[in-house]
Design an enzyme around this catalytic site. Structure first.
Site, PDB file in Angstrom:
ATOM      1  N   ARG A  25       0.824  -1.209   0.000  1.00 10.15           N
ATOM      2  CA  ARG A  25       0.000   0.000   0.000  1.00 10.15           C
ATOM      3  C   ARG A  25       0.857   1.256   0.000  1.00 10.15           C
ATOM      4  NH1 ARG A  25      -5.501  -1.642   3.054  1.00 10.15           N
ATOM      5  NH2 ARG A  25      -5.574  -3.669   2.091  1.00 10.15           N
ATOM      6  N   LYS A 257     -17.925   9.702   7.301  1.00  6.68           N
ATOM      7  CA  LYS A 257     -18.200   9.542   5.878  1.00  6.68           C
ATOM      8  C   LYS A 257     -19.263  10.569   5.453  1.00  6.68           C
ATOM      9  CE  LYS A 257     -16.625   4.812   6.397  1.00  6.68           C
ATOM     10  NZ  LYS A 257     -15.219   4.950   6.136  1.00  6.68           N
ATOM     11  N   THR A 287      -9.301   7.998  25.662  1.00 11.19           N
ATOM     12  CA  THR A 287      -9.636   9.419  25.737  1.00 11.19           C
ATOM     13  C   THR A 287     -10.813   9.735  24.818  1.00 11.19           C
ATOM     14  OG1 THR A 287      -7.328   9.900  26.196  1.00 11.19           O
ATOM     15  CG2 THR A 287      -8.663  11.742  25.415  1.00 11.19           C
TER      16      THR A 287
HETATM   17  C1  LIG Z   1     -18.809  -0.908   7.025  1.00  9.61           C
HETATM   18  C2  LIG Z   1     -17.830  -0.151   7.843  1.00  9.61           C
HETATM   19  N1  LIG Z   1     -17.975  -0.136   9.181  1.00  9.61           N
HETATM   20  C3  LIG Z   1     -17.105   0.525   9.970  1.00  9.61           C
HETATM   21  C4  LIG Z   1     -16.044   1.230   9.445  1.00  9.61           C
HETATM   22  C5  LIG Z   1     -15.090   1.946  10.351  1.00  9.61           C
HETATM   23  O1  LIG Z   1     -15.446   3.286  10.443  1.00  9.61           O
HETATM   24  P1  LIG Z   1     -14.335   4.388  10.838  1.00  9.61           P
HETATM   25  O2  LIG Z   1     -13.629   4.749   9.584  1.00  9.61           O
HETATM   26  O3  LIG Z   1     -15.137   5.502  11.416  1.00  9.61           O
HETATM   27  O4  LIG Z   1     -13.440   3.760  11.847  1.00  9.61           O
HETATM   28  C6  LIG Z   1     -15.860   1.253   8.058  1.00  9.61           C
HETATM   29  C7  LIG Z   1     -14.729   2.030   7.474  1.00  9.61           C
HETATM   30  O5  LIG Z   1     -14.564   2.227   6.323  1.00  9.61           O
HETATM   31  C8  LIG Z   1     -16.763   0.540   7.239  1.00  9.61           C
HETATM   32  O6  LIG Z   1     -16.603   0.502   5.909  1.00  9.61           O
END
Ligand SMILES: Cc1ncc(COP(=O)(O)O)c(C=O)c1O
Length: 413
Positions: A25, A257, A287
């Site tokens: 990556r 998102k 925290t």
């Molecule tokens: C389906 C799904 N759940 C949870 C997460 C995790 O979320 P976060 O990016 O807020 O840690 C993601 C991250 O892309 C996800 O695609």
């Protein structure tokens, strides 16, 4: 395998293997400048970002689906809250880090999903992992039914709970029912699934899962990370859009998102929230998010609850781009939602494709490889935002049409 003292040989060999497979990556150093979305400045000479050359590129893979990370009201709230409260929260929620804005954000989350209470975490990942770990490990004799395409955070939480789990075929309600049937009705069960699957962009049969959960006396845990802000009235998610959010026991979401900030949450009954709050190490021993971040999350939710304008533009763009990509003959994976995955099916070609897009066409797309998707399912995952114009989308389609042929990539089935 024994490492002996040669740790570095082991680390190097592992890295060499993924490089050879094209799965290594590479993070592209970008600056997403406020007011310039969907463009970003790419620092072509790599990290760390100094004075080297920059190139302005169009981003087509951000999860900031609505561009809320740069919304003027969200920024203003964030700045003001940072000036008032500083940048750090000062502690865990239990010890000195419980700000008024955290409590208000939890109320906002509960209200969005029409649940009694909410609980916020430092990320969506932690919300899933900590909640499923806690439920699975604390509920006596619990068994978890998990969709095979669940997110890594759910899988890790379930695994770590060490409770019995059954993985059902993706979205396959016959398989789920077959597995539920094998268990006594009075045995505690959780069905864990996702409303909008991130890598295929497809939807879960939420109502069907709810029916099975009722029939077999199971709790439902639904990840709405890719749906909040995007689907349903006020962006309340896919379950809300289908009118069945009340029937889901625990709704999990995030602020990173559709809301463009950071952090995660669950919304459920008072009792479930109190339970997770009281027993989840991933909530207790860390925290809390900065108050200014919590304030920005709340403002972003508020903006999206008040207006559908961003959602409407997003879906108009998705529809245009999906049609144009289909016409261009690229192997787009069709779904009902806003994510546009395109199958490449080869890690090296996927990397080459993305490198050419970036270098020659000024388009930023990140290759998606194993373990995010199975080997052979490598893809690019196109996301468009309300800020993309027809011209931006046409540029992408033009580039993909040429590269699909140049690289001899698979056509749409
Ligand atoms: C389906 C799904 N759940 C949870 C997460 C995790 O979320 P976060 O990016 O807020 O840690 C993601 C991250 O892309 C996800 O695609």
């Amino acid at each position: 395998m024994s490492l002996g003292n040669d740790y570095n040989t082991f680390f190097q060999k592992s890295i060499d293997t993924i490089k050879r497979d094209g799965r290594y990556r590479t993070f592209i150093p970008l600056e997403r400048l406020c007011g310039d979305a969907p463009y970003a400045l790419w620092h072509t000479a790599g990290s760390p970002v100094t004075q080297e050359e920059t190139k302005r590129v169009i981003v087509f893979c951000s999860n900031d689906y609505l561009g809320m990370s740069q919304h003027p009201d969200v920024l203003k709230t964030f700045h003001e809250a940072a000036d008032i409260y500083g940048v750090g929260s000062g502690g865990t929620r239990n010890i000195s880090g419980n700000a008024k804005v955290h409590v208000e954000l939890e109320k906002a989350v509960a209200s969005l999903h029409e649940k009694e209470a909410g609980l916020i975490f430092s990320s969506g990942y932690t919300a899933n992992k900590a909640s499923l770990y806690t439920l699975g490990s604390q509920i006596p004799n619990c068994i978890i039914f998990s969709d095979e395409k669940n997110h890594a955070s759910m899988i890790h939480g379930i695994r770590q709970s060490r409770t019995e789990k059954h993985v059902f075929a993706h979205n396959d309600m016959t398989d789920l029912e077959e597995k539920l049937k094998t268990q006594p009705l009075d045995r505690p069960k959780i069905i864990a699934f996702v409303s909008v699957y991130s890598m295929d962009g497809d939807f879960a049969p939420i109502k069907h899962v709810i029916d099975l959960a009722k029939k077999y006396n199971a709790l439902t845990f639904l990840d709405e990370v890719h749906a909040v802000g995007i689907y349903g009235a006020g962006g309340a998610g896919l379950a809300a859009a289908l009118g069945c959010n009340h029937a889901i026991d625990i709704i999990q979401g995030n602020f990173a998102k559709g809301y463009g900030v950071v952090g995660g949450y669950i919304a459920a009954s008072h009792l479930i929230i109190d339970f997770v709050r009281s027993f989840a190490p991933g909530f207790i021993f860390t925290t809390s998010i900065p108050p200014a971040v919590a304030a920005a999350c709340q403002k972003s939710m508020e903006v999206q609850r008040q207006s559908d304008a961003y959602r409407k533009q997003l879906f108009a763009n998705v529809s245009y781009l999906r049609d144009e990509l289909t016409k261009a003959g690229v192997s787009i994976i069709l779904n009902q939602g806003h994510i546009l995955p395109i199958r490449v099916g080869d890690a090296l070609k996927c990397k080459i494709l993305c490198d050419i897009l970036l270098n020659d066409y000024g388009i930023y797309l990140q290759p998606i490889n194993y373990p995010t998707v199975p080997m052979g399912e490598e893809r690019i995952r196109v996301t468009v935002t309300p800020q993309h114009t027809k011209e931006h989308m046409d540029q992408l389609v033009h580039a993909l049409r040429i590269l699909w042929s140049d690289l001899d990539l698979a056509k749409a089935a």
